[in-house]
Design a protein around this motif. Structure first.
Motif, PDB file in Angstrom:
ATOM      1  N   PHE B  28       0.885  -1.172   0.000  1.00  0.00           N
ATOM      2  CA  PHE B  28       0.000   0.000   0.000  1.00  0.00           C
ATOM      3  C   PHE B  28       0.907   1.202   0.000  1.00  0.00           C
ATOM      4  CE2 PHE B  28      -2.687  -3.098   2.316  1.00  0.00           C
ATOM      5  CZ  PHE B  28      -3.736  -3.147   1.420  1.00  0.00           C
ATOM      6  N   ALA B  33       2.710  -4.555   2.801  1.00  0.00           N
ATOM      7  CA  ALA B  33       1.820  -5.279   3.715  1.00  0.00           C
ATOM      8  C   ALA B  33       2.052  -6.783   3.634  1.00  0.00           C
ATOM      9  CB  ALA B  33       0.364  -4.950   3.403  1.00  0.00           C
ATOM     10  N   ASN B  53      -0.597  -7.009  15.321  1.00  0.00           N
ATOM     11  CA  ASN B  53      -1.394  -6.023  14.601  1.00  0.00           C
ATOM     12  C   ASN B  53      -0.572  -5.470  13.450  1.00  0.00           C
ATOM     13  OD1 ASN B  53      -2.477  -5.123  17.779  1.00  0.00           O
ATOM     14  ND2 ASN B  53      -3.862  -5.872  16.208  1.00  0.00           N
ATOM     15  N   GLY B  54      -1.183  -5.423  12.304  1.00  0.00           N
ATOM     16  CA  GLY B  54      -0.495  -4.855  11.155  1.00  0.00           C
ATOM     17  C   GLY B  54       0.473  -5.794  10.477  1.00  0.00           C
ATOM     18  N   ALA B  55       0.453  -7.079  10.854  1.00  0.00           N
ATOM     19  CA  ALA B  55       1.393  -8.017  10.250  1.00  0.00           C
ATOM     20  C   ALA B  55       1.026  -8.320   8.806  1.00  0.00           C
ATOM     21  CB  ALA B  55       1.434  -9.304  11.068  1.00  0.00           C
ATOM     22  N   GLY B  56      -0.208  -8.075   8.439  1.00  0.00           N
ATOM     23  CA  GLY B  56      -0.602  -8.298   7.054  1.00  0.00           C
ATOM     24  C   GLY B  56      -1.593  -9.435   6.881  1.00  0.00           C
ATOM     25  N   LYS B  57      -2.169  -9.897   7.950  1.00  0.00           N
ATOM     26  CA  LYS B  57      -3.093 -11.029   7.886  1.00  0.00           C
ATOM     27  C   LYS B  57      -4.350 -10.666   7.089  1.00  0.00           C
ATOM     28  CE  LYS B  57      -3.515 -10.914  12.374  1.00  0.00           C
ATOM     29  NZ  LYS B  57      -2.676  -9.797  12.832  1.00  0.00           N
ATOM     30  N   SER B  58      -4.956  -9.556   7.497  1.00  0.00           N
ATOM     31  CA  SER B  58      -6.197  -9.168   6.820  1.00  0.00           C
ATOM     32  C   SER B  58      -5.933  -8.895   5.348  1.00  0.00           C
ATOM     33  CB  SER B  58      -6.788  -7.924   7.476  1.00  0.00           C
ATOM     34  OG  SER B  58      -7.067  -8.174   8.820  1.00  0.00           O
ATOM     35  N   THR B  59      -4.819  -8.285   5.066  1.00  0.00           N
ATOM     36  CA  THR B  59      -4.494  -7.975   3.680  1.00  0.00           C
ATOM     37  C   THR B  59      -4.401  -9.257   2.867  1.00  0.00           C
ATOM     38  OG1 THR B  59      -3.261  -6.060   4.440  1.00  0.00           O
ATOM     39  CG2 THR B  59      -2.831  -6.811   2.197  1.00  0.00           C
ATOM     40  N   TYR B  68      -8.547  -6.958  -2.537  1.00  0.00           N
ATOM     41  CA  TYR B  68      -7.369  -6.236  -3.041  1.00  0.00           C
ATOM     42  C   TYR B  68      -6.756  -7.048  -4.162  1.00  0.00           C
ATOM     43  CZ  TYR B  68      -7.413  -3.629   1.399  1.00  0.00           C
ATOM     44  OH  TYR B  68      -7.751  -2.852   2.468  1.00  0.00           O
ATOM     45  N   GLN B 100     -12.979  -8.665   9.346  1.00  0.00           N
ATOM     46  CA  GLN B 100     -12.754  -8.181  10.706  1.00  0.00           C
ATOM     47  C   GLN B 100     -13.761  -7.079  11.032  1.00  0.00           C
ATOM     48  OE1 GLN B 100      -8.728  -7.032  11.000  1.00  0.00           O
ATOM     49  NE2 GLN B 100      -8.859  -6.347  13.116  1.00  0.00           N
ATOM     50  N   GLU B 180     -10.483 -12.525  12.618  1.00  0.00           N
ATOM     51  CA  GLU B 180     -10.719 -12.162  14.021  1.00  0.00           C
ATOM     52  C   GLU B 180     -12.180 -12.251  14.416  1.00  0.00           C
ATOM     53  OE1 GLU B 180      -8.760  -8.742  15.712  1.00  0.00           O
ATOM     54  OE2 GLU B 180      -7.224  -8.874  14.173  1.00  0.00           O
ATOM     55  N   HIS B 212      -6.147 -13.403  17.480  1.00  0.00           N
ATOM     56  CA  HIS B 212      -5.032 -13.024  18.345  1.00  0.00           C
ATOM     57  C   HIS B 212      -4.976 -13.923  19.566  1.00  0.00           C
ATOM     58  CE1 HIS B 212      -3.763  -9.528  16.190  1.00  0.00           C
ATOM     59  NE2 HIS B 212      -4.986  -9.038  16.163  1.00  0.00           N
TER      60      HIS B 212
ATOM     61  N   LYS C 348     -10.447   2.055  -1.422  1.00  0.00           N
ATOM     62  CA  LYS C 348     -10.031   0.836  -0.736  1.00  0.00           C
ATOM     63  C   LYS C 348      -8.611   0.950  -0.215  1.00  0.00           C
ATOM     64  CE  LYS C 348     -11.327  -2.466  -3.733  1.00  0.00           C
ATOM     65  NZ  LYS C 348     -11.668  -3.838  -4.170  1.00  0.00           N
ATOM     66  N   ARG C 350      -5.217   3.316   0.400  1.00  0.00           N
ATOM     67  CA  ARG C 350      -4.709   4.689   0.457  1.00  0.00           C
ATOM     68  C   ARG C 350      -3.217   4.694   0.266  1.00  0.00           C
ATOM     69  NH1 ARG C 350      -8.660   7.530   4.714  1.00  0.00           N
ATOM     70  NH2 ARG C 350      -9.471   5.589   5.456  1.00  0.00           N
TER      71      ARG C 350
HETATM   72  N1  LIG Z   1      -6.369  -0.286   2.773  1.00  0.00           N
HETATM   73  C1  LIG Z   1      -5.129  -0.058   3.151  1.00  0.00           C
HETATM   74  N2  LIG Z   1      -4.497   0.986   2.648  1.00  0.00           N
HETATM   75  C2  LIG Z   1      -3.237   1.261   2.997  1.00  0.00           C
HETATM   76  N3  LIG Z   1      -2.522   0.528   3.851  1.00  0.00           N
HETATM   77  C3  LIG Z   1      -3.103  -0.541   4.398  1.00  0.00           C
HETATM   78  C4  LIG Z   1      -4.441  -0.866   4.081  1.00  0.00           C
HETATM   79  N4  LIG Z   1      -4.777  -1.967   4.767  1.00  0.00           N
HETATM   80  C5  LIG Z   1      -3.679  -2.302   5.456  1.00  0.00           C
HETATM   81  N5  LIG Z   1      -2.668  -1.444   5.244  1.00  0.00           N
HETATM   82  C6  LIG Z   1      -1.322  -1.540   5.758  1.00  0.00           C
HETATM   83  O1  LIG Z   1      -0.901  -2.865   5.613  1.00  0.00           O
HETATM   84  C7  LIG Z   1      -0.397  -3.372   6.811  1.00  0.00           C
HETATM   85  C8  LIG Z   1      -1.000  -4.710   7.067  1.00  0.00           C
HETATM   86  O2  LIG Z   1      -2.343  -4.537   7.461  1.00  0.00           O
HETATM   87  P1  LIG Z   1      -3.342  -5.719   7.794  1.00  0.00           P
HETATM   88  O3  LIG Z   1      -4.663  -5.119   7.951  1.00  0.00           O
HETATM   89  O4  LIG Z   1      -3.194  -6.767   6.779  1.00  0.00           O
HETATM   90  O5  LIG Z   1      -2.785  -6.233   9.194  1.00  0.00           O
HETATM   91  P2  LIG Z   1      -3.389  -7.325  10.151  1.00  0.00           P
HETATM   92  O6  LIG Z   1      -2.338  -8.327  10.282  1.00  0.00           O
HETATM   93  O7  LIG Z   1      -4.692  -7.755   9.710  1.00  0.00           O
HETATM   94  O8  LIG Z   1      -3.512  -6.500  11.500  1.00  0.00           O
HETATM   95  P3  LIG Z   1      -4.566  -6.654  12.683  1.00  0.00           P
HETATM   96  O9  LIG Z   1      -4.092  -7.698  13.546  1.00  0.00           O
HETATM   97  O10 LIG Z   1      -4.516  -5.328  13.348  1.00  0.00           O
HETATM   98  O11 LIG Z   1      -5.864  -6.926  12.079  1.00  0.00           O
HETATM   99  C9  LIG Z   1      -0.723  -2.382   7.904  1.00  0.00           C
HETATM  100  O12 LIG Z   1       0.398  -2.074   8.622  1.00  0.00           O
HETATM  101  C10 LIG Z   1      -1.215  -1.153   7.199  1.00  0.00           C
HETATM  102  O13 LIG Z   1      -0.284  -0.112   7.344  1.00  0.00           O
END
Ligand SMILES: Nc1ncnc2c1ncn2[C@@H]1O[C@H](COP(=O)(O)OP(=O)(O)OP(=O)(O)O)[C@@H](O)[C@H]1O
Ligand SMILES: Nc1ncnc2c1ncn2[C@@H]1O[C@H](COP(=O)(O)OP(=O)(O)OP(=O)(O)O)[C@@H](O)[C@H]1O
Ligand SMILES: [Mg+2]
Ligand SMILES: [Mg+2]
Lengths: 304, 537, 350, 365
Positions: B28, B33, B53-59, B68, B100, B180, B212, C348, C350
């Motif tokens: 991103f 991510a 948090n922010g490891a990239g799981k949701s992505t 995406y 989530q 989650e 988590h 979606k 940014r």
């Molecule tokens: N739509 C988006 N636009 C820009 N950056 C994003 C977007 N979604 C996630 N990110 C970035 O990608 C990284 C991974 O995000 P992601 O949501 O995949 O983490 P996660 O592992 O699901 O975290 P959490 O445990 O908090 O749910 C984040 O650090 C964030 O900075």
């Protein structure tokens, strides 16, 4: 080289700016000369336009509309060699000619005609905005009407209070319809571009209308009773051709500054009686026998 | 329950994997991510994914679902390569996802949400009646009961999640991704969810579960993958690992999974609540006479299924009751009466009286998501004299303060110029916690302090709460996580239907006992007949 | 006030509300899909201009109507491009569209007719005939004189008398109501009124409507359900364009006979106010625009209220509809909750 | 980390957008059969080519700064104030009443008095919509639209019937006393010994506007009140949690917004016309919306956007005055500028971001 400045409505306002434009055009065609013309975009430009034209050597400079009065009063002394003419306002400066029209007189004649054409005894007046100038038209019209039909009724509407009031044919049409439904069978429109809608609605509704400023009889032949013409074109033409004589120039009925227009388009509507009555009233006004009250003098109207 | 992955997990065979990701990368803007991620999930298994948090799981999961587009990499579904350009493709390939943050239309009914995008034909009526039938069937098969005509915004989060799962099942998903899912569920609801997931697995469906909570991983998954900073650091069979090992893989250091705390030494009473009642704008009585005492140096935990008045209690104590509500009763803070209504009842006034508040919803209430971290550190205390002179604020003073707090609370990244929105959930929470704890309030109200926060951050936040207690402050902790309540509280009160059902000491309380109280049954009066919850380890 | 006066006022209200209703419904589609539209005014103006221009050039109001729709659609496309494709600020885009229409109409009008931005009057007569002559010549060259005659038949929308209007007139109250208020309007009035139940039906009874409402509340829900947010929003914006097109065409070819610069005179903004008043609901739109139409009709009918001692000035009567709106809004209409995703581009990443 | 440097975002993007807008404008000019080069030259020369042009550009910009700031302040509280037109008109009335009724011997006294009158009347006109929004939930967009119409009607009545000198045709108030005339910038330059912008209307109000920018900046970004306004504008539930009173913020933000819009009158009514005319606002209230949005709701942005619009206004005015190009062309150009720099900015920004990302990637590699 003479110059002409139009007010904010623009030179195609279907009203007096357009009439001024016609006058200038006529002059240009007849003499082959050229003139400068300017359209105002904003209030602040008035002074700018006057000064710039004066500095470029334009002479005389003719402007339409009372809104220039205040500025001209300031500017004229700075250009003593330039002659100015202002229409619809009196500005007392040695190099300014003030051209004022006796709209009440023309409207008076229109009122007489309306009264005689009306079957129902009810006629309508629709003004663009409730400002003194329009009241002047209204009051003259009402006086003429009452003179011929003392028990008749004049319905009065104004289009609005914003600049849109001058360019809202839809509202104009609706007001005309409202007046028609109240029995009006002649409607006098003094509302700039809005008037187009009024004349249209009157024609559609099968009643008569009265145009304003320029001759609008041709817009709906046979359905426009007459037009109260205000010869701004003559004033401009005159200023361009003969130059400007400082002082107040009153363009009244006598000077043929105002009149009701009769041409082929409305001839069939004019009965001999009507023609006679108009001629008679005109003669009496010209001779001073009949005094048409000017709303501007005391902000009141003697009738209604 | 003991983990029994060996008995449940199917041995990896030559059969094609349900899902195979190869070399997935996604950036991103400047944030990477996901980086070159491989993942293999066998058919008919439950696969867990954990990570900070922010490891990239949701992505990663959003890529799989076509939300995406990956920058690089390949996706194989059932062994066949598939370009998933949009969610439509994913749905057709049998993939369903529960996000989530739910993707529900709040003012639609359940039924409308279910059929959205999966209608039969141009007219709604046939689709709706068909869906109603299918929904009834699904409800019977999986015990997923929701009123199909209820508006979603009137549903509890647990029920909203059911709607999301039903959405996926309605689309006949074979592969179900849950991001989650238990973060917002009560233990009972989570338990129920797991029974459903087990049922789905038994039918041969494949499930990917992000959480988590290591306990959940150990309890239900067959295999587990660990992500860190956009990379896949391990994929192991659940049976061959331990919570401690997973935590270490995740955070990159050893994590203490249990709160260490000395016994409480309660002092003078700080907060006294007597007969607090509240009727909300719709005329529903939310609080039916609450009596509470909290002393200096103790943590009073309030357990309960969400929606039993905890939110209203926190809001009233915090000074901002719902608009149009009617409140009666008495509150005393440090012995002085506190107004419960009128102009003097506002959050700013409460702060002046020494009441701090970590709200339940950090993103909606606790933070201004578009404000920079330093501004959020001043948020609520922007009138404080040290933050400025007269009408103006002193940015430098605030920033210095914010930087110090951010450092002490190990907020990452440690930059106070970043907007709150750009921190991960756990770090957002740390900003709120830092702000409230560091003001050193006499009383700290805390709602759901660790919802959706990774274990590293949980450990940290818990430690800070205990430290505040040890400094002689009173703490009111509201949480739906029984584990959290049990490990942090010095006293536990259980709320049900706007009342305090009973109080227990954590030493004496069993989850079963508390669970009964949470369900409105006083175990002391009526001895338990059956456990509503399975006993946790 | 006698029955006749009431009927006349109602009749006037129906005419006055029609452009508002069409524009309001246009805004409803757009905003229900999450795209704010303060460019209603501009689209109406552009439609009024293109409709009048083509009607004047061809002498055929139906071709004018089509042109009106196209003119408005063109601006819709700009709005869609800016606010959907490029995720720009929807308010700015709307403001720009209003300016664009206000300038372009006069510029083009002056270029085509040289009447200072006005189109010729759409009443059969010399002015119009000279305009339509080339087109009719061209047309009869292709299709023969008969078709050309037919095509050039009506430069303006005519009023329609509904069946049985005269037969039913003697029936007390209902008869005159039917004959004078309901009957005798141009086709677009009936289209506008039919749009209300149709819009309701589309929104609440069809798949498209469900998705449209969803995309205005939570576009992510639509996206994750496998439906294109972009396509839905473009569809909504296009429908808004069509409806504004009808509104503008009605202004120029139904209520009046030709285009005059700035002739929409703020009606787009009133429609916007009506939309909020209506809480973004179709029947509400009907009620709100009827209220505005009625207030204006009443004010037109009673321009000076003579209260014996004082005569209420005309300016006050002009302002009365607006004052009453504020009072009604404050007194009777609660908080209006806009579509949740309204005004926000769907982003979606940014 | 940002996707591209800040200077690129705040300068390069709008600049390229502006060029695009001008490109399309050129096509429009060609389409109506005129020369774009000549038109652009006339505009630039007329607006920026002389101190005279600057005098007008700055005069218009002053109006737009006030109305732009007005929209901006409300916008930060997430209130969309489209009532600038009516509030500015009422501000004009406030100025006129103060100057016509108080015998003020010097402009230095008259200016603050007129400012109070302008701001008070503008604010009062915003108060009712604000209060209705805060207390009754009446949507501010509707009420402010309605109040624009009501203001026009009220002014029409007051000018024609109350303030108009007897016998005058013009629905305008009488001239304000000579003593209250604001010094023009040209006079100030002259007293410093050089000639600048003779006969242009720009006056001390310009400095008031600049100061207003600074004060608004202080208010929004440096004051506690501004903090509350912004917080409330971003999230009402969070504001409640933080002890911010929504009614208070709504009313205060709208009062300030209306006051700023009203202040426009010291430039146009007191500084330029020196009397109150009908429609003295001339749409500046609406331009304020565009100015605020294009200025990204920041005072510096508002200042720059106001300058841009001042330029377009003056340059366009010159175009219409001295060439045969109709004045509506300027409206089209304005529309295109608003569209490209305000709404289609991502069309430029996204590719730019890609370029910068690629450049950064190459540098890293
Ligand atoms: N739509 C988006 N636009 C820009 N950056 C994003 C977007 N979604 C996630 N990110 C970035 O990608 C990284 C991974 O995000 P992601 O949501 O995949 O983490 P996660 O592992 O699901 O975290 P959490 O445990 O908090 O749910 C984040 O650090 C964030 O900075
Ligand atoms: N549109 C976005 N733009 C920038 N960053 C984003 C965006 N969406 C999510 N993120 C970032 O992605 C990360 C994870 O976000 P996500 O929405 O998955 O969970 P969260 O609610 O932030 O955290 P938690 O899991 O603790 O609830 C966070 O760093 C968040 O700030
Ligand atoms: Mg996540
Ligand atoms: Mg998360």
């Amino acid at each position: 080289e003479p110059a002409l400045i139009f007010d904010l409505g623009g030179k195609f306002d279907k009203s007096f700016n357009e009439a001024a434009f016609m006058g200038a055009q006529r002059w240009a065609e007849e003499t082959g000369g050229t003139y400068k013309e300017l359209e105002m975009q904003s209030e602040a430009q008035r002074e700018q336009a006057l000064r710039r034209l004066a500095e470029t050597g334009a002479n005389p400079i003719v402007m339409t509309g009372f809104a220039f009065g205040d500025v001209l009063n300031q500017v004229a002394p700075d250009y003593p060699d330039t002659k100015f003419a202002i229409i619809d306002m009196v500005v007392e400066q040695p190099n300014v000619q003030s051209v004022v029209f006796t709209e009440e007189q023309g409207s008076y004649l229109a009122g007489i005609m309306a009264a005689m054409a009306s079957q129902s005894g009810t006629v309508g007046f629709i003004g663009g905005m409730d400002i003194p100038l329009i009241r002047k038209f209204e009051c003259g019209f009402a006086q003429g009407f009452k003179a011929a039909k003392p028990d008749g009724t004049v319905l009065i509407n104004y289009t609005g209070t914003t600049p849109a009031a001058w360019n809202d044919p839809v509202k104009g049409g609706e007001l005309a319809k409202a007046q028609i439904s109240q029995g009006a069978d002649v409607i006098y429109a003094a509302a700039g571009g809005t008037g187009i809608g009024i004349l249209q609605a009157a024609a559609d509704g099968g009643i008569l209308s009265v145009g304003v400023d320029s001759n609008q009889n041709h817009l709906h032949p046979g359905k426009v009773l007459t037009s109260m013409v205000k010869r701004v074109d003559n004033a401009v033409y005159d200023a361009f051709t003969n130059g400007v004589q400082p002082g107040v120039k009153i363009m009244d009925l006598k000077a043929e500054g105002v009149d009701v227009a009769i041409d082929d388009n409305n001839k069939p509507l004019i009965t001999p009686d009507m023609q006679a009555a108009v001629d008679d009233a005109r003669a009496r006004i010209v001779s001073g026998e009949t005094m048409v009250h000017d709303y501007m003098t005391d902000n009141t109207c003697p009738v209604q | 329950m003991t983990p029994g992955a060996q008995t449940r997990g199917r041995p990896a065979t030559a059969a094609p994997a349900a899902i195979e990701l190869r070399g997935i990368s996604k950036a991103f803007g400047p944030v990477q991510a996901n980086r070159d991620i491989d993942l293999r999930v066998e058919k008919g298994t439950i696969h867990g994914i954990i990570g900070e948090n922010g490891a990239g799981k949701s992505t990663l999961m959003s890529i799989l679902y076509g939300f995406y587009k990956p920058d690089a990499g390949e996706i194989l579904v059932g062994g066949r390569p598939l370009t998933i350009a949009d969610s439509q493709t994913a749905i057709r390939a049998g993939i369903g996802m529960v996000f989530q943050h739910f993707k529900l239309v709040q003012n639609f009914t359940v039924l409308e949400n279910i059929i959205l995008g999966a209608e039969d034909g141009r007219l709604l009526r046939p689709s709706l009646s068909k869906a109603r039938g299918v929904l009834g069937q699904l409800a019977r098969d999986y015990e997923l009961n929701v009123d199909p005509d209820e508006t979603v915004e009137d549903l509890s989060v647990g029920h909203q999640q059911r709607v999301e799962i039903l959405k996926a099942l309605y689309r006949q998903a074979d592969i179900l991704i849950l991001d989650e899912p238990t973060g917002v569920l009560t233990p009972a609801e989570a338990d129920h969810l797991f029974r459903i997931l087990e049922g789905l697995r038994a039918e041969g469906k494949t499930i990917i579960l992000i959480t988590h909570k290591l306990r959940e991983i150990m309890e239900i998954t067959d295999t587990v993958s660990v992500m860190r900073r956009g990379e896949m650091v391990a994929s192991v069979s659940t049976a061959e690992t331990s919570p401690e090992q997973l935590a270490e893989l995740m955070v990159g250091r050893k994590v203490l999974l249990n709160v260490q705390k000395a016994p409480a030494r309660p002092g003078r009473p700080i907060l006294e609540v007597r007969g607090l009642r509240m009727v909300d704008g719709d005329g529903v009585e939310r609080l039916r006479g609450i009596d509470l005492d909290i002393r200096a140096g103790e943590i009073l935990g309030i357990a309960g299924v969400s929606g039993n008045g905890q939110t209203q209690l926190l809001e009233i104590l915090g000074g901002y009751p719902e608009k149009g509500s009617a409140i009666s009763g008495a509150i005393r803070m440090n012995g002085a009466p506190v107004p419960v209504a009128g102009a003097a009842c506002n959050a700013a006034e409460r702060r002046r009286q020494g009441i701090g508040h970590i709200p339940e919803d950090r993103q909606v209430e606790g933070l201004i998501m578009d404000f920079a971290a330093w501004e959020n550190v001043a948020f609520g205390y922007h009138d404080a004299p040290e933050y400025g002179r007269g009408l103006l604020m002193d940015r430098d003073a605030i920033r210095r303060d914010a930087e110090a707090k951010i450092k002490r609370f190990d907020v990452r990244p440690p930059t106070c110029d970043l907007a709150a929105r750009n921190f991960s959930g756990g770090n957002q929470q740390k900003i709120v916690v830092a702000r409230e704890i560091e003001r050193n309030p006499d009383l700290l109200l805390i709602g759901q302090p660790t919802r959706g926060v990774d274990i590293g951050a949980i450990e940290f936040i818990h430690r800070r709460i205990v430290e505040l207690r040890d400094a002689g402050k009173a703490i009111l902790l509201v949480s739906v996580e029984l584990d959290e309540i049990l490990s942090l509280s010095d006293r536990i009160a259980v709320m049900f239907d706007g009342r305090i059902m009973g109080e227990r000491l954590p030493g004496d309380a069993t989850t079963g006992d508390l669970g009964l109280l949470m369900a409105g049954v006083d175990a002391a009066a009526n001895p338990p007949t059956q456990g509503l919850f399975r006993e946790s380890r | 006030m006698d029955l006749n006066t009431i009927l006349q006022i109602l009749d006037s209200a129906v005419r006055l509300m029609t452009p508002l209703l069409l524009a309001c419904l246009a805004g409803l589609y757009s905003e229900r899909a999450g795209v704010f539209d303060i460019g209603l005014e501009g689209k109406m103006l552009m439609a009024a201009f293109s409709a009048a221009t083509v009607a004047a050039l061809t002498g055929n109001v139906w071709l004018g109507l089509v042109a009106g729709l196209l003119g408005s659609l063109m601006l819709s496309a700009v709005h869609g491009l800016a606010s959907i494709t490029f995720r720009g600020n929807q308010l700015i885009s709307g403001v720009a569209i209003n300016f664009l229409a206000s300038g372009l109409t006069v510029l083009l009008g002056q270029k085509i007719f040289g009447l200072g931005g006005r189109t010729p009057s759409l009443t059969p007569g010399a002015e119009l005939d000279t305009q339509t002559a080339p087109f009719r010549g061209w047309l009869s060259g292709i299709t023969g004189p008969d078709t050309a005659g037919w095509l050039a038949a009506a430069p303006r929308l005519t009023d329609i008398t509904l069946p049985l209007a005269e037969t039913l007139r003697p029936v007390p109250v209902v008869g005159p109501l039917y004959a004078d208020v309901i009957s005798g309007h141009s086709i677009l009035v009936y289209v506008a009124f039919a749009m209300v139940p149709l819009t309701w039906w589309i929104l609440y009874r069809t798949r498209f409507g469900l998705r449209l409402r969803a995309v205005g509340e939570n576009p992510a829900s639509v996206d994750t359900a496998g439906v294109s947010v972009t396509r839905l929003r473009f569809a909504a914006v296009a429908i808004a364009g069509l409806l504004c097109g009808l509104a503008g065409a009605y202004l120029a070819t139904g209520l009046s006979a030709g285009f005059v610069k700035e002739m929409t005179a703020g009606r787009g903004f009133i429609a916007l106010a009506a939309l909020i008043f209506a809480k973004w609901r179709p029947w509400g739109a009907l009620g709100a625009t009827f209220l505005f139409g009625l207030l204006e009709a009443v004010a037109n009918r009673y321009p000076n209220l003579d209260l014996g001692i004082v005569t209420v000035p005309s300016m006050f009567m002009s302002a009365l509809p607006y004052i009453l709106t504020v009072i009604i809004l404050a007194g009777f209409v609660g908080r209006a909750i806009p579509p949740r995703a309204g005004g926000e581009p769907y982003v979606k990443e940014r | 980390m940002e996707k591209m440097p800040k200077w690129a975002d705040v300068l390069l993007t709008p600049l390229i957008s502006l060029v695009l807008a001008m490109g399309i404008s050129a096509l429009v000019i060609l389409a109506i059969g005129e020369s774009p080069v000549e038109a652009l030259a006339t505009m630039i020369d007329g607006a920026l080519g002389s101190s005279y042009g600057w005098g007008f550009t700055l005069y218009y910009a002053t109006n737009f700064i006030f109305t732009g700031l007005a929209v901006m302040v409300a916008y930060h509280a997430s209130l969309f104030n489209i009532g600038g037109e009516g509030q500015a008109a009422m501000g004009g009335l406030g100025v006129a009443l103060v100057l016509l009724s108080l015998p003020l011997p010097h402009w230095a006294l008259a200016l603050p008095a007129a400012m109070i009158g302008a701001a008070a009347f503008g604010a009062a006109w915003a108060l009712i919509p604000a209060w209705l929004q805060a207390r009754r939930g009446s949507h501010i967009v509707i009420t402010t639209i309605m109040f624009n119409f009501i203001a026009a009607a009220a002014l029409n009545y007051i000018l024609v019937n109350l303030l108009r000198p007897v016998g005058s045709m013009d629905p305008a108030s009488g001239r304000f006393p000579e003593t209250t005339q604001l010094p023009k910038l040209s006079d100030m330059a002259l007293s410093l010994g050089f000639e600048w912008g003779r006969n242009t209307p720009v006056n001390v109000s310009f400095f008031v506007a600049v100061i207003a920018c600074v004060l608004v900046w202080l208010l929004i970004w440096r004051s506690r009140l501004g903090f509350e306004i912004r917080a409330f504008g971003k999230s009402e539930p969070a504001a409640l949690y933080a002890g911010i009173n929504p009614v208070r913020i709504t009313v205060i933000a709208m009062l300030m917004s209306g006051g700023l819009a009203g202040l426009m009158a010291i430039n146009s009514v007191m500084g330029e016309a020196e009397r109150l005319v009908l429609n003295a606002v001339e749409g500046a209230g609406f331009i304020g919306i565009a100015v605020a949005l294009m200025g990204r709701n920041h005072p510096l942005g508002v200042f720059l956007a106001a300058l841009l619009f001042g330029f377009l206004y003056q340059g366009g005015g010159e175009l219409a005055l001295w060439t045969s190009i109709p004045r509506e062309l300027i409206i089209v150009i304005q529309a295109l500028v608003i569209l490209f720099t305000g709404a289609l900015d991502n069309m430029v920004r996204v590719p730019l971001e890609r370029i910068f990302m690629a450049m950064r990637g190459r540098r890293k590699a």
